[in-house]
Scaffold this motif. Structure first.
Motif, mmCIF file in Angstrom:
data_model
loop_
_atom_site.group_PDB
_atom_site.id
_atom_site.type_symbol
_atom_site.label_atom_id
_atom_site.label_comp_id
_atom_site.label_asym_id
_atom_site.label_seq_id
_atom_site.Cartn_x
_atom_site.Cartn_y
_atom_site.Cartn_z
ATOM 1 N N LEU A 194 -1.465 -6.499 -8.212
ATOM 2 C CA LEU A 194 -1.855 -7.907 -8.275
ATOM 3 C C LEU A 194 -1.421 -8.648 -7.024
ATOM 4 O O LEU A 194 -2.160 -9.470 -6.469
ATOM 5 C CB LEU A 194 -1.253 -8.553 -9.515
ATOM 6 C CG LEU A 194 -1.922 -8.235 -10.860
ATOM 7 C CD1 LEU A 194 -1.097 -8.819 -11.998
ATOM 8 C CD2 LEU A 194 -3.339 -8.776 -10.895
ATOM 9 N N VAL A 195 -0.187 -8.365 -6.568
ATOM 10 C CA VAL A 195 0.327 -9.005 -5.347
ATOM 11 C C VAL A 195 -0.565 -8.648 -4.165
ATOM 12 O O VAL A 195 -0.842 -9.493 -3.297
ATOM 13 C CB VAL A 195 1.784 -8.570 -5.091
ATOM 14 C CG1 VAL A 195 2.231 -8.982 -3.689
ATOM 15 C CG2 VAL A 195 2.710 -9.169 -6.136
ATOM 16 N N GLU A 196 -1.055 -7.397 -4.137
ATOM 17 C CA GLU A 196 -1.939 -6.987 -3.045
ATOM 18 C C GLU A 196 -3.203 -7.852 -3.030
ATOM 19 O O GLU A 196 -3.661 -8.295 -1.955
ATOM 20 C CB GLU A 196 -2.306 -5.511 -3.212
ATOM 21 C CG GLU A 196 -3.183 -4.984 -2.077
ATOM 22 C CD GLU A 196 -3.566 -3.536 -2.273
ATOM 23 O OE1 GLU A 196 -4.166 -2.952 -1.357
ATOM 24 O OE2 GLU A 196 -3.285 -2.980 -3.367
ATOM 25 N N GLY A 197 -3.774 -8.113 -4.189
ATOM 26 C CA GLY A 197 -4.958 -8.977 -4.248
ATOM 27 C C GLY A 197 -4.639 -10.379 -3.770
ATOM 28 O O GLY A 197 -5.422 -10.977 -2.998
ATOM 29 N N HIS A 198 -3.486 -10.926 -4.198
ATOM 30 C CA HIS A 198 -3.085 -12.265 -3.753
ATOM 31 C C HIS A 198 -2.904 -12.306 -2.235
ATOM 32 O O HIS A 198 -3.268 -13.290 -1.577
ATOM 33 C CB HIS A 198 -1.781 -12.674 -4.434
ATOM 34 C CG HIS A 198 -1.870 -12.744 -5.929
ATOM 35 N ND1 HIS A 198 -3.052 -12.944 -6.596
ATOM 36 C CD2 HIS A 198 -0.897 -12.650 -6.892
ATOM 37 C CE1 HIS A 198 -2.829 -12.973 -7.906
ATOM 38 N NE2 HIS A 198 -1.533 -12.791 -8.105
ATOM 39 N N GLU A 225 0.825 -1.206 0.000
ATOM 40 C CA GLU A 225 0.000 0.000 0.000
ATOM 41 C C GLU A 225 0.861 1.258 0.000
ATOM 42 O O GLU A 225 0.556 2.242 -0.686
ATOM 43 C CB GLU A 225 -0.945 -0.010 1.208
ATOM 44 C CG GLU A 225 -2.058 -1.052 1.076
ATOM 45 C CD GLU A 225 -2.946 -1.126 2.305
ATOM 46 O OE1 GLU A 225 -2.555 -0.535 3.352
ATOM 47 O OE2 GLU A 225 -4.017 -1.764 2.245
ATOM 48 N N ILE A 226 1.940 1.231 0.774
ATOM 49 C CA ILE A 226 2.862 2.379 0.775
ATOM 50 C C ILE A 226 3.462 2.571 -0.617
ATOM 51 O O ILE A 226 3.559 3.686 -1.126
ATOM 52 C CB ILE A 226 3.980 2.180 1.822
ATOM 53 C CG1 ILE A 226 3.397 2.179 3.236
ATOM 54 C CG2 ILE A 226 5.048 3.259 1.687
ATOM 55 C CD1 ILE A 226 4.394 1.798 4.312
ATOM 56 N N PHE A 227 3.825 1.452 -1.234
ATOM 57 C CA PHE A 227 4.451 1.534 -2.561
ATOM 58 C C PHE A 227 3.495 2.134 -3.584
ATOM 59 O O PHE A 227 3.862 3.042 -4.342
ATOM 60 C CB PHE A 227 4.881 0.138 -3.015
ATOM 61 C CG PHE A 227 5.661 0.136 -4.303
ATOM 62 C CD1 PHE A 227 7.036 0.075 -4.293
ATOM 63 C CD2 PHE A 227 5.014 0.209 -5.526
ATOM 64 C CE1 PHE A 227 7.758 0.094 -5.472
ATOM 65 C CE2 PHE A 227 5.709 0.223 -6.718
ATOM 66 C CZ PHE A 227 7.101 0.171 -6.684
ATOM 67 N N THR A 228 2.257 1.641 -3.630
ATOM 68 C CA THR A 228 1.318 2.097 -4.661
ATOM 69 C C THR A 228 0.913 3.558 -4.452
ATOM 70 O O THR A 228 0.587 4.255 -5.424
ATOM 71 C CB THR A 228 0.064 1.207 -4.670
ATOM 72 O OG1 THR A 228 -0.500 1.152 -3.346
ATOM 73 C CG2 THR A 228 0.412 -0.190 -5.144
ATOM 74 N N VAL A 229 0.938 4.021 -3.216
ATOM 75 C CA VAL A 229 0.635 5.431 -2.959
ATOM 76 C C VAL A 229 1.827 6.313 -3.321
ATOM 77 O O VAL A 229 1.681 7.371 -3.945
ATOM 78 C CB VAL A 229 0.239 5.638 -1.481
ATOM 79 C CG1 VAL A 229 0.169 7.132 -1.155
ATOM 80 C CG2 VAL A 229 -1.088 4.978 -1.181
ATOM 81 N N ALA A 230 3.029 5.868 -2.944
ATOM 82 C CA ALA A 230 4.224 6.679 -3.177
ATOM 83 C C ALA A 230 4.678 6.662 -4.631
ATOM 84 O O ALA A 230 5.227 7.648 -5.126
ATOM 85 C CB ALA A 230 5.360 6.193 -2.266
ATOM 86 N N PHE A 231 4.449 5.552 -5.333
ATOM 87 C CA PHE A 231 4.954 5.400 -6.707
ATOM 88 C C PHE A 231 3.835 4.880 -7.629
ATOM 89 O O PHE A 231 3.900 3.753 -8.122
ATOM 90 C CB PHE A 231 6.152 4.443 -6.725
ATOM 91 C CG PHE A 231 7.247 4.827 -5.781
ATOM 92 C CD1 PHE A 231 8.136 5.839 -6.106
ATOM 93 C CD2 PHE A 231 7.389 4.184 -4.553
ATOM 94 C CE1 PHE A 231 9.153 6.203 -5.232
ATOM 95 C CE2 PHE A 231 8.392 4.551 -3.668
ATOM 96 C CZ PHE A 231 9.281 5.565 -4.004
ATOM 97 N N PRO A 232 2.820 5.707 -7.883
ATOM 98 C CA PRO A 232 1.664 5.214 -8.671
ATOM 99 C C PRO A 232 2.007 4.902 -10.126
ATOM 100 O O PRO A 232 1.313 4.104 -10.756
ATOM 101 C CB PRO A 232 0.662 6.373 -8.576
ATOM 102 C CG PRO A 232 1.503 7.580 -8.275
ATOM 103 C CD PRO A 232 2.627 7.089 -7.432
#
Length: 589
Positions: free
Chosen positions: A338-342, A321-328
């Protein structure tokens, strides 16, 4: 004129001595307090005059240096000032401005001190290196190398040349310089030279030779930490993880190491622990890379997989979550979603997993469809390629492709090389257009008949100011003499002195008027001088751009010949035509 000033200094000094003698005689014939006060006033006036004489002589000496020791439009003092400005801009890392300053000084040979000229050659080459203008930097370093052993920067120029040839993968030139200067002993094999050569061996894939040279560097060397980092990298690539870990720990223990190197070391240690299955130690190492680091995205990505290996699902989800917010727009973001869903599915949070998957489909489905349409359209690829070259946003049927999709598209080596070649050609075409415009502007200014753009007229104005100040000093000396004559003279003498004062006042007003006119001329000539500096800067920019274009175009031609087989026939024909056109325009310029 300097000799005349010296003669005046001697006469004024004699006058000061005479005044002191007169003051002494006066003390014996008149009232003590009055004679003492008069003598003191005269002495102080003459002392101030003597200081002004020294100031005038200093100004005359500076004018003599500026216009007597002159090469072209830049005088000796002006050249030193520009050198100091260039050093300052270099130290604040404004390399483009510094390069222009040093290029003008080197090409004009305006610095009369050989040491400063040699420093300027080195600073120019270093600026070009920092700007990654590899071919023009090589030409600047070669100027130093061709000077030979008497140039103080010979060994550093050889080291930098080896480094650039390593970057450019020009093995023939690399080994030629290496044999000629390093193996022959003409350039001492210093730690810096050893490190540079070893790093070039590393780039060439000669890991054995690279390791041997990296290991030679002592712990007290300024290159020790970097050398051991490369050693660890080689050992890790060879699968010797324990030995690599030892090397990285050795680098981590070095005090005062560069912050970026420290971050890279922590990432390397984390990766080694990950490969060895030491996941807790890997997490600890990754967490030492701060969020301010340029490698923070790599830290988040890699620590996520470390948490997954330990089945710490929530920690992994937090990291994602930190990654997707910081580096969209990062290329890893698609995979991380995808990894988040898994991970939600692994932790039995099925509703959140479904929502995550649906968001991935909604967000990336249209992009996938447009890329498929692009693949089947015969006209879109041409427009797509042109937009890539111009670094513009890519649209397919009104849908703007995100940055990560563009990055994925250009991962193909052939396409990436074709885009890079075309971009270089376009940059050089723009550079030639700018050069032609600037050459026209500079030519019109240099064609002016106004006293060589006011350079020497400004010098004459400076000389006139010295003459005006000399006249003002003579007037003050006369006033001192009048005071001396009035202090004990008869009434008739004092009356005559008063008349002379009136005449002197008229002369003073005339002198002030003349000085005002000289100030106006000085301001005009200063404007001319500013034009000179602008013209020289623009001329230097043009010449440097022309040299850069020539060097880059030659390098581009070599690259095109080497890699032409990887391009399609149409692309080869297009690039070849562009190169020929640019070469013709450059020759005409």
């Amino acid at each position: 004129m300097t000799n005349r000033l010296k003669a005046r200094t001697r006469s004024w000094t004699g006058l000061s001595c005479a005044a002191a003698l007169v003051g002494g005689l006066w003390a014996g014939t008149g009232p003590v307090s009055s004679a003492h006060a008069a003598s003191r006033g005269v002495s102080e006036g003459l002392k101030a005059a003597d200081e002004e004489v020294r100031g005038l002589e200093g100004r005359m000496n500076r004018l003599a240096r500026e216009y007597g020791q002159r090469r072209g439009l830049i005088g000796a003092d002006e050249a030193v000032r520009r050198y100091e400005d260039g050093v300052y801009t270099y130290l604040i890392e404004d390399y483009e401005r510094a390069a222009l300053s040093f290029y003008t000084l080197v090409e004009s040979e305006a610095l009369t001190t050989e040491a400063l000229h040699q420093d300027s050659q080195w600073y120019l080459a270093e600026c070009l290196f920092q700007l990654e203008n590899w071919n023009t930097a090589l030409a600047a370093y070669d100027e130093i190398i061709q000077t030979g052993d008497r140039h103080p920067y010979l060994s550093e120029a050889v080291r930098r040349s080896l480094e650039i040839y390593g970057i450019l993968r020009n093995n023939d030139r690399f080994y030629s310089i290496y044999r000629t200067y390093v193996l022959s002993g003409r350039v001492p094999a210093s730690d810096g030279v050893k490190y540079t050569v070893a790093k070039s061996f590393y780039r060439q894939g000669e890991w054995g030779r690279a390791k041997a040279m990296f290991t030679e560097l002592p712990a007290k060397s300024r290159w020790f930490a970097q050398a051991r980092y490369f050693n660890g990298t080689i050992l890790a690539a060879e699968g010797a993880f324990e030995a690599a870990l030892s090397e990285f720990r050795r680098v981590d223990a070095v005090k005062g190491a560069d912050a970026r190197l420290r971050d890279l070391v922590q990432l390397a240690i984390g990766r080694i622990h990950y490969e060895l299955g030491n996941y807790r130690e890997a997490v600890e190492s990754y967490q030492r890379v701060p969020s301010s680091s340029p490698y923070f995205a790599d830290q988040l990505y890699e620590i996520t997989w470390t948490y997954i290996k330990q089945q710490q699902w929530q920690e992994a989800i937090d990291s994602v979550e930190i990654f997707t917010v910081a580096f969209p727009d990062h290329p890893y973001t698609v995979r991380m979603r995808l990894v988040e869903g898994h991970l939600h599915r692994k932790s039995e949070q099925f509703e959140r997993a479904l929502a995550t998957y649906e968001r991935v489909v909604d967000e990336y489905g249209p992009v996938r469809e447009k890329l498929s349409d692009l693949e089947g359209d015969r006209h879109s690829p041409t427009s797509f390629f042109d937009r890539l070259v111009k670094d513009e946003s890519l649209e397919v049927d009104g849908v703007v492709l995100p940055d990560y999709a563009v990055e994925l598209l250009v991962q193909n080596d052939g396409l990436r090389r074709a885009v890079a070649v075309r971009q270089q050609l376009d940059v050089q075409a723009d550079t030639l257009d700018n050069s032609e415009s600037v050459i026209s502007d500079v030519g019109s200014v240099l064609g002016s008949s106004k006293e060589q753009v006011g350079t020497f007229a400004r010098g004459r104005a400076g000389l006139q100011r010295v003459r005006d100040d000399s006249l003002a000093l003579r007037i003050r000396l006369l006033e001192v003499e009048f005071d001396h004559l009035e202090s004990g003279a008869s009434a008739a003498v004092r009356s005559t002195v008063g008349q002379k004062r009136v005449e002197l006042d008229v002369l003073v007003r005339q002198a002030q008027q003349a000085q005002g006119e000289a100030a106006v001329r000085s301001n005009r000539y200063q404007a001319y001088a500013d034009q000179v500096a602008t013209v020289q800067s623009e001329a230097g920019r043009v010449s440097m751009m022309a040299n850069e274009v020539t060097a880059e175009l030659s390098a581009l031609e070599r690259q095109f010949k080497d890699k032409a087989g990887s391009l399609t026939p149409d692309a080869r024909e297009l690039v070849d035509a562009e190169i020929i056109a640019l070469r013709q325009r450059l020759d005409a310029t």
